[in-house]
Enzyme design. Structure first.
Site, PDB file in Angstrom:
ATOM      1  N   LYS A  79     -58.630  25.882 -58.144  1.00  0.00           N
ATOM      2  CA  LYS A  79     -57.842  24.527 -58.029  1.00  0.00           C
ATOM      3  C   LYS A  79     -58.463  23.719 -57.544  1.00  0.00           C
ATOM      4  O   LYS A  79     -59.293  23.418 -56.668  1.00  0.00           O
ATOM      5  CB  LYS A  79     -56.686  24.845 -57.024  1.00  0.00           C
ATOM      6  CG  LYS A  79     -55.522  23.732 -56.860  1.00  0.00           C
ATOM      7  CD  LYS A  79     -54.447  24.326 -55.974  1.00  0.00           C
ATOM      8  CE  LYS A  79     -53.233  23.169 -56.085  1.00  0.00           C
ATOM      9  NZ  LYS A  79     -52.176  23.661 -55.376  1.00  0.00           N
ATOM     10  N   SER A 154     -47.658  23.249 -57.089  1.00  0.00           N
ATOM     11  CA  SER A 154     -48.650  22.368 -57.425  1.00  0.00           C
ATOM     12  C   SER A 154     -49.714  23.120 -58.146  1.00  0.00           C
ATOM     13  O   SER A 154     -50.567  22.387 -58.787  1.00  0.00           O
ATOM     14  CB  SER A 154     -49.378  21.599 -56.289  1.00  0.00           C
ATOM     15  OG  SER A 154     -49.704  22.361 -55.349  1.00  0.00           O
ATOM     16  N   SER A 178     -46.495  26.336 -53.699  1.00  0.00           N
ATOM     17  CA  SER A 178     -47.311  26.077 -54.575  1.00  0.00           C
ATOM     18  C   SER A 178     -48.234  27.038 -55.384  1.00  0.00           C
ATOM     19  O   SER A 178     -48.748  26.913 -56.357  1.00  0.00           O
ATOM     20  CB  SER A 178     -47.936  24.877 -54.480  1.00  0.00           C
ATOM     21  OG  SER A 178     -47.312  23.783 -53.837  1.00  0.00           O
TER      22      SER A 178
END
Length: 488
Positions: A79, A154, A178
């Site tokens: 990420k 996210s 997330s």
């Protein structure tokens, strides 16, 4: 079978046995990325050249002496809010568009020591603030099961990349759901470890008392495998806990759930829960009973306050953490400013997107003189009560099972104009972060529209081994995890 279709552990076994080379693995994955990435848009940065170079170097080294680590040659994605030495780390924000860290996050250095191969950095909601990946400065990622739907957020880019078979596994971060919410939306497995189990050093902070890094994989076995590689104490992180890490793969060997007590919180099965989600979760509870678990109702009475508490604490911490982005030290800097104050104001105005500005403003408000006790102080007090609810429940049960999300994935743009509805997408995951507990999301069915439905298992602090064991037992007794999207 094409290499990109293999799970992480399967691929590892083939590579360790010498059946495939690192170069062949990298070639298979970048071929897959070239085929589906224009539609899925999971990556912010691809590291194709360095991945091929790493693979060639590995293959040459292994010709001399074939000794491999757990993740040697494995193609993983990270990420884009986790620092990677020499590779841009943007947080999907204009503020850090050209930021290249001079160091690795601890989780990345641990993967690097095991000779993993980085295939790219994945898209996210800007600074991890969002539930759909629509807040990215580089555009939204898309759900591989339906390209008109969001992949969640996210960590939507990581979940989409794993579901679309663009990497063997990925790392995400979880502040209020997330990892678990996008995993549920994309039909993959996502683990939020206990707070302190995995180092946060090198994770660009959103809310420091809530953030936690974890794996997103295609199955529970792979999740246990990757969690083992990144877990453990880190002296670089003051919130990292120094306690032994269990052998997670060994924990999965016991398949039945006899003497395991499973709690079902009545507060999670209320108005607003999609009937298809409830039906799938109820069926999963039936399967857990078949595996020998004792299922009983428990109470988490402060659940209805969790969203409000979370958005006070998270925005307050975000306001503090993001104060460092001022155009002076690093990152984006506004041009043509007449003094320091205007530099600060224009930099933050032009560098941050609307959702980040909204949360900074909320956080600054709840921390301001005259409001601190009424909002932030009160939220911390209620957070303690949320923790006490879980403590009381875990005196009666060993695990808590809930839906991962109230609905399957929603359409792109559907909730952009209503931030409150977007925030409620995480209603079932937020309280876990407030309490610092471990949780896992995994597939438990599909909607009539063909979208995945996610099941959430919550464990006691630092008991990821039991949580993973129960998730693996359920997964092995069902076929949901074996289904893959057909991207058109």
């Amino acid at each position: 079978m094409s290499l990109h279709k293999l799970g992480l552990l399967e691929l590892h076994k083939k590579f360790t046995a010498g059946e495939v080379t690192a170069t062949e693995i990298v070639h298979a994955y970048f071929l897959r990325i070239s085929q589906v990435e224009p539609k899925v848009k999971a990556f912010v940065t691809q590291t194709k050249d360095s991945a091929y170079q790493q693979a060639e170097d590995l293959d040459q080294k292994l010709k001399v002496w074939r000794k491999t680590h757990a993740l040697t040659g494995m193609p993983l994605a990270v990420k884009d809010n986790i620092c990677t030495d020499g590779v841009p780390t943007t947080c999907s924000s204009q503020m850090l568009r050209y930021f290249v860290p001079p160091y690795d996050a601890t989780v990345v250095s641990r993967l690097r020591s095991q000779e993993y191969i980085l295939v790219g950095k994945t898209n996210l909601d800007e600074f991890a603030m969002g539930s759909s990946t629509e807040n990215s400065a580089f555009g939204p990622s898309r759900n591989p099961w339906n390209l008109h739907c969001v992949p969640g957020g996210s960590s939507g880019g990581s979940a989409a990349a794993v579901a679309a078979e663009e990497c063997a596994a990925a790392l995400g971060s979880d502040t209020g759901g997330s990892i678990r919410q996008p995993a549920a939306f994309c039909g993959v497995v996502g683990v939020k470890p206990t707070y302190g189990r995995v180092s946060r050093y090198g994770l660009i902070a959103f809310a420091s008392s809530l953030d936690q890094i974890g794996p997103i994989t295609r199955n529970v076995l792979d999740a246990a495998f990757l969690l083992q590689a990144i877990a453990g104490h880190d002296p670089m992180d003051s919130t990292s806990v120094d306690r032994p890490v269990p052998d997670y793969l060994k924990a999965l060997q016991k398949r039945d759930l006899k003497k395991v007590r499973v709690g079902v919180p009545v507060e999670f099965f209320t108005e607003g829960l999609d009937p298809e989600v409830e039906q799938a979760v109820r069926a999963a509870l039936g399967e857990l009973r078949q595996l020998g678990a004792e299922v009983k109702e428990v109470r988490l009475p402060r659940t209805d306050a969790a969203v409000a508490v979370y958005y006070v604490i998270a925005t307050a911490e975000a306001s503090s953490n993001l104060a460092r982005f001022d155009g002076v030290k690093f990152g984006f800097r506004a041009k043509e400013t007449k003094d320091l104050l205007e530099l600060y104001m224009k930099t933050r105005q032009e560098g941050f997107g609307p959702e980040v500005k909204r949360r900074i403003m909320l956080g600054t408000y709840v921390l301001s003189a005259g409001y601190y006790d009424a909002y932030y102080g009160k939220a911390q007090a209620v957070r303690t009560l949320v923790c006490q609810d879980f403590d009381a429940a875990f005196k009666e049960v060993d695990l808590i099972v809930t839906p991962a999300t109230p609905t399957p994935a929603f359409k792109l743009g559907e909730k952009c104009e209503d931030p409150l509805q977007m925030y409620l997408s995480d209603i079932f995951t937020i309280s876990v972060n407030l309490a610092g507990l471990p949780a896992i999301a995994l597939p438990c069915g599909f909607s009539k529209a063909g979208l995945p439905i996610g099941l959430q298992l919550i464990g006691r602090a630092f008991e990821e081994d039991l949580m993973l064991r129960a998730a693996h037992a359920y997964e092995q007794s069902t076929a949901w995890h074996g289904q893959r999207p057909s991207i058109r």
